[in-house]
Design a protein around this motif. Structure first.
Motif, PDB file in Angstrom:
ATOM      1  N   GLU A   1      11.636 -21.442  12.082  1.00 48.27           N
ATOM      2  CA  GLU A   1      11.923 -22.869  11.961  1.00 48.27           C
ATOM      3  C   GLU A   1      13.165 -22.996  11.090  1.00 48.27           C
ATOM      4  OE1 GLU A   1      10.415 -25.686  13.211  1.00 48.27           O
ATOM      5  OE2 GLU A   1       9.231 -24.307  14.437  1.00 48.27           O
ATOM      6  N   GLY A   2      14.047 -23.896  11.441  1.00 49.65           N
ATOM      7  CA  GLY A   2      15.274 -24.051  10.673  1.00 49.65           C
ATOM      8  C   GLY A   2      16.299 -23.020  11.104  1.00 49.65           C
ATOM      9  N   ALA A   3      17.013 -22.481  10.143  1.00 51.25           N
ATOM     10  CA  ALA A   3      18.102 -21.551  10.433  1.00 51.25           C
ATOM     11  C   ALA A   3      17.583 -20.215  10.954  1.00 51.25           C
ATOM     12  CB  ALA A   3      18.932 -21.331   9.176  1.00 51.25           C
TER      13      ALA A   3
ATOM     14  N   LEU B   1      21.060 -15.474   7.292  1.00 51.44           N
ATOM     15  CA  LEU B   1      20.761 -14.919   5.975  1.00 51.44           C
ATOM     16  C   LEU B   1      21.520 -13.622   5.697  1.00 51.44           C
ATOM     17  CD1 LEU B   1      19.053 -15.201   3.408  1.00 51.44           C
ATOM     18  CD2 LEU B   1      17.245 -13.939   4.584  1.00 51.44           C
ATOM     19  N   ILE B   2      21.908 -12.917   6.728  1.00 48.48           N
ATOM     20  CA  ILE B   2      22.527 -11.595   6.541  1.00 48.48           C
ATOM     21  C   ILE B   2      23.796 -11.652   5.688  1.00 48.48           C
ATOM     22  CG2 ILE B   2      23.505  -9.567   7.693  1.00 48.48           C
ATOM     23  CD1 ILE B   2      21.531 -10.112  10.004  1.00 48.48           C
ATOM     24  N   PRO B   3      24.742 -12.577   5.928  1.00 46.35           N
ATOM     25  CA  PRO B   3      25.920 -12.625   5.056  1.00 46.35           C
ATOM     26  C   PRO B   3      25.578 -12.884   3.578  1.00 46.35           C
ATOM     27  CG  PRO B   3      26.335 -13.853   7.063  1.00 46.35           C
ATOM     28  CD  PRO B   3      24.871 -13.507   7.058  1.00 46.35           C
ATOM     29  N   ALA B   4      24.584 -13.731   3.329  1.00 47.24           N
ATOM     30  CA  ALA B   4      24.167 -13.990   1.942  1.00 47.24           C
ATOM     31  C   ALA B   4      23.592 -12.726   1.315  1.00 47.24           C
ATOM     32  CB  ALA B   4      23.153 -15.120   1.896  1.00 47.24           C
ATOM     33  N   LEU B   5      22.812 -11.987   2.084  1.00 44.47           N
ATOM     34  CA  LEU B   5      22.273 -10.725   1.576  1.00 44.47           C
ATOM     35  C   LEU B   5      23.402  -9.757   1.245  1.00 44.47           C
ATOM     36  CD1 LEU B   5      19.237 -10.254   3.957  1.00 44.47           C
ATOM     37  CD2 LEU B   5      19.121 -10.189   1.463  1.00 44.47           C
ATOM     38  N   GLN B   6      24.415  -9.699   2.106  1.00 46.80           N
ATOM     39  CA  GLN B   6      25.553  -8.807   1.881  1.00 46.80           C
ATOM     40  C   GLN B   6      26.317  -9.195   0.616  1.00 46.80           C
ATOM     41  OE1 GLN B   6      26.571  -6.065   4.015  1.00 46.80           O
ATOM     42  NE2 GLN B   6      24.453  -6.412   4.607  1.00 46.80           N
ATOM     43  N   THR B   7      26.380 -10.496   0.338  1.00 43.84           N
ATOM     44  CA  THR B   7      27.114 -10.978  -0.828  1.00 43.84           C
ATOM     45  C   THR B   7      26.300 -10.860  -2.113  1.00 43.84           C
ATOM     46  OG1 THR B   7      28.315 -12.538   0.553  1.00 43.84           O
ATOM     47  CG2 THR B   7      28.315 -12.984  -1.807  1.00 43.84           C
ATOM     48  N   LEU B   8      25.045 -11.339  -2.082  1.00 44.34           N
ATOM     49  CA  LEU B   8      24.232 -11.415  -3.295  1.00 44.34           C
ATOM     50  C   LEU B   8      23.504 -10.119  -3.632  1.00 44.34           C
ATOM     51  CD1 LEU B   8      22.782 -14.984  -2.666  1.00 44.34           C
ATOM     52  CD2 LEU B   8      24.605 -14.341  -4.259  1.00 44.34           C
ATOM     53  N   ALA B   9      23.287  -9.279  -2.644  1.00 46.54           N
ATOM     54  CA  ALA B   9      22.620  -7.985  -2.864  1.00 46.54           C
ATOM     55  C   ALA B   9      23.329  -6.940  -1.998  1.00 46.54           C
ATOM     56  CB  ALA B   9      21.140  -8.084  -2.508  1.00 46.54           C
ATOM     57  N   PRO B  10      24.544  -6.553  -2.382  1.00 47.21           N
ATOM     58  CA  PRO B  10      25.375  -5.713  -1.520  1.00 47.21           C
ATOM     59  C   PRO B  10      24.768  -4.356  -1.149  1.00 47.21           C
ATOM     60  CG  PRO B  10      26.423  -6.057  -3.665  1.00 47.21           C
ATOM     61  CD  PRO B  10      25.196  -6.891  -3.640  1.00 47.21           C
TER      62      PRO B  10
ATOM     63  N   ARG C   1       0.825  -1.211   0.000  1.00 37.22           N
ATOM     64  CA  ARG C   1       0.000   0.000   0.000  1.00 37.22           C
ATOM     65  C   ARG C   1       0.862   1.266   0.000  1.00 37.22           C
ATOM     66  NH1 ARG C   1      -3.312  -1.277   4.741  1.00 37.22           N
ATOM     67  NH2 ARG C   1      -4.137  -3.260   4.114  1.00 37.22           N
ATOM     68  N   LYS C   2       2.056   1.158   0.542  1.00 35.77           N
ATOM     69  CA  LYS C   2       2.968   2.304   0.590  1.00 35.77           C
ATOM     70  C   LYS C   2       3.825   2.402  -0.668  1.00 35.77           C
ATOM     71  CE  LYS C   2       3.084   2.847   5.546  1.00 35.77           C
ATOM     72  NZ  LYS C   2       2.376   4.096   5.638  1.00 35.77           N
ATOM     73  N   GLY C   3       3.584   1.529  -1.645  1.00 34.25           N
ATOM     74  CA  GLY C   3       4.251   1.632  -2.932  1.00 34.25           C
ATOM     75  C   GLY C   3       5.443   0.717  -3.141  1.00 34.25           C
ATOM     76  N   PHE C   4       5.710  -0.182  -2.220  1.00 30.91           N
ATOM     77  CA  PHE C   4       6.840  -1.097  -2.361  1.00 30.91           C
ATOM     78  C   PHE C   4       6.413  -2.374  -3.072  1.00 30.91           C
ATOM     79  CE2 PHE C   4       8.046   1.535   1.203  1.00 30.91           C
ATOM     80  CZ  PHE C   4       9.395   1.753   0.990  1.00 30.91           C
ATOM     81  N   GLU C   5       7.348  -2.978  -3.790  1.00 24.53           N
ATOM     82  CA  GLU C   5       7.159  -4.329  -4.290  1.00 24.53           C
ATOM     83  C   GLU C   5       7.673  -5.239  -3.184  1.00 24.53           C
ATOM     84  OE1 GLU C   5       8.597  -5.276  -8.239  1.00 24.53           O
ATOM     85  OE2 GLU C   5       8.630  -3.124  -8.692  1.00 24.53           O
ATOM     86  N   VAL C   6       6.969  -6.322  -2.893  1.00 25.48           N
ATOM     87  CA  VAL C   6       7.349  -7.196  -1.787  1.00 25.48           C
ATOM     88  C   VAL C   6       7.394  -8.638  -2.266  1.00 25.48           C
ATOM     89  CG1 VAL C   6       6.754  -7.983   0.540  1.00 25.48           C
ATOM     90  CG2 VAL C   6       6.215  -5.636  -0.142  1.00 25.48           C
ATOM     91  N   ILE C   7       8.490  -9.316  -1.934  1.00 23.66           N
ATOM     92  CA  ILE C   7       8.567 -10.760  -2.126  1.00 23.66           C
ATOM     93  C   ILE C   7       8.713 -11.369  -0.733  1.00 23.66           C
ATOM     94  CG2 ILE C   7       9.400 -10.819  -4.492  1.00 23.66           C
ATOM     95  CD1 ILE C   7      12.246 -11.135  -3.416  1.00 23.66           C
ATOM     96  N   VAL C   8       8.071 -12.515  -0.539  1.00 22.07           N
ATOM     97  CA  VAL C   8       8.010 -13.115   0.785  1.00 22.07           C
ATOM     98  C   VAL C   8       8.652 -14.497   0.775  1.00 22.07           C
ATOM     99  CG1 VAL C   8       6.457 -13.898   2.615  1.00 22.07           C
ATOM    100  CG2 VAL C   8       5.887 -11.853   1.308  1.00 22.07           C
ATOM    101  N   ALA C   9       9.451 -14.748   1.806  1.00 20.30           N
ATOM    102  CA  ALA C   9      10.040 -16.073   2.019  1.00 20.30           C
ATOM    103  C   ALA C   9       9.643 -16.518   3.420  1.00 20.30           C
ATOM    104  CB  ALA C   9      11.554 -16.003   1.892  1.00 20.30           C
ATOM    105  N   ASP C  10       9.360 -17.812   3.557  1.00 20.79           N
ATOM    106  CA  ASP C  10       8.936 -18.316   4.870  1.00 20.79           C
ATOM    107  C   ASP C  10      10.088 -18.903   5.677  1.00 20.79           C
ATOM    108  OD1 ASP C  10       9.388 -20.627   3.478  1.00 20.79           O
ATOM    109  OD2 ASP C  10       7.369 -21.429   3.725  1.00 20.79           O
ATOM    110  N   GLY C  11      11.305 -18.729   5.200  1.00 20.84           N
ATOM    111  CA  GLY C  11      12.470 -19.223   5.915  1.00 20.84           C
ATOM    112  C   GLY C  11      13.742 -18.869   5.174  1.00 20.84           C
ATOM    113  N   VAL C  12      14.855 -19.179   5.787  1.00 22.05           N
ATOM    114  CA  VAL C  12      16.160 -18.825   5.227  1.00 22.05           C
ATOM    115  C   VAL C  12      16.416 -19.542   3.904  1.00 22.05           C
ATOM    116  CG1 VAL C  12      18.657 -18.927   5.645  1.00 22.05           C
ATOM    117  CG2 VAL C  12      17.113 -18.197   7.470  1.00 22.05           C
ATOM    118  N   ASP C  13      16.080 -20.826   3.819  1.00 18.61           N
ATOM    119  CA  ASP C  13      16.319 -21.575   2.574  1.00 18.61           C
ATOM    120  C   ASP C  13      15.519 -20.990   1.411  1.00 18.61           C
ATOM    121  OD1 ASP C  13      18.058 -23.269   3.894  1.00 18.61           O
ATOM    122  OD2 ASP C  13      16.527 -24.780   4.298  1.00 18.61           O
ATOM    123  N   ASN C  14      14.253 -20.680   1.667  1.00 18.12           N
ATOM    124  CA  ASN C  14      13.406 -20.077   0.645  1.00 18.12           C
ATOM    125  C   ASN C  14      13.969 -18.713   0.234  1.00 18.12           C
ATOM    126  OD1 ASN C  14      11.206 -18.645  -0.635  1.00 18.12           O
ATOM    127  ND2 ASN C  14       9.833 -20.209   0.174  1.00 18.12           N
TER     128      ASN C  14
END
Length: 181
Positions: free
Chosen positions: A62-64, A69-78, A29-42
């Protein structure tokens, strides 16, 4: 509509379906595009297809842990700015989240305005004063348990041995909500 929000993509990672549906709807509603994951693997699989501008990551799922996820975010989407959101806040996890690269750490319940302020780097409040009372003994215990648990990478048995308590006692303490400060 906020021009900063136009075309900005937010990755929302939370295993609480009701929570992530409500937050995703509010962000859209605030104008963002949102993708949702239900866990770290997703979330990892989504990061191979998308480059989010922002990420809101739940700590305890549940799970990790969301911290994983933070290091992966830093690497894949710096350029992605990450906020960790949790109902199980502790000093140890807050420090670790910031050390890993999160821009903020918020306690649930946090509303959309607070989350967006954190993601967009709104200035912190310098007039915030320290608490009048020190933490309660229960809260100090909770913080210490969280620190030791983190040091043992979430291993309950190793944490219980380190703390000198029975594993089931530790599990009961962890199943409770964190003590109030």
């Amino acid at each position: 509509m906020n021009t900063e929000a136009d075309n900005a993509l937010i990755l929302l990672v939370d295993d609480d379906v009701t929570f992530h549906q409500v937050l995703a709807r509010s962000l859209r509603r605030k104008g963002f595009e949102v993708i949702v994951a239900d866990g770290v693997d997703n979330a990892h699989s989504l990061l191979t297809r998308y480059q989010p501008d922002y990420a809101v990551v739940d700590l305890k799922m549940e799970g990790a842990s969301g911290l994983a996820l933070i290091p992966a975010l830093q690497t894949l989407a710096p350029d992605c700015k990450t906020v960790v959101l949790t109902g199980y806040a502790s000093i140890a996890t807050a420090v670790e989240a910031m050390r890993l690269g999160a821009v903020d750490y918020l306690c649930k319940p946090a509303d959309t305005t607070q989350i967006l302020a954190a993601l967009q780097g709104k200035a912190p409040n310098p007039s915030l004063s320290p608490a009048e009372q020190p933490m309660s003994v229960d809260r100090v215990e909770w913080e210490h348990i969280q620190k030791v648990l983190y040091e043992h990478e979430g291993n309950i048995s190793a944490t219980a041995r380190s703390l000198g308590m029975h594993r089931r006692t530790l599990q009961r303490k962890l199943a409770k909500r964190p003590a109030q400060a």
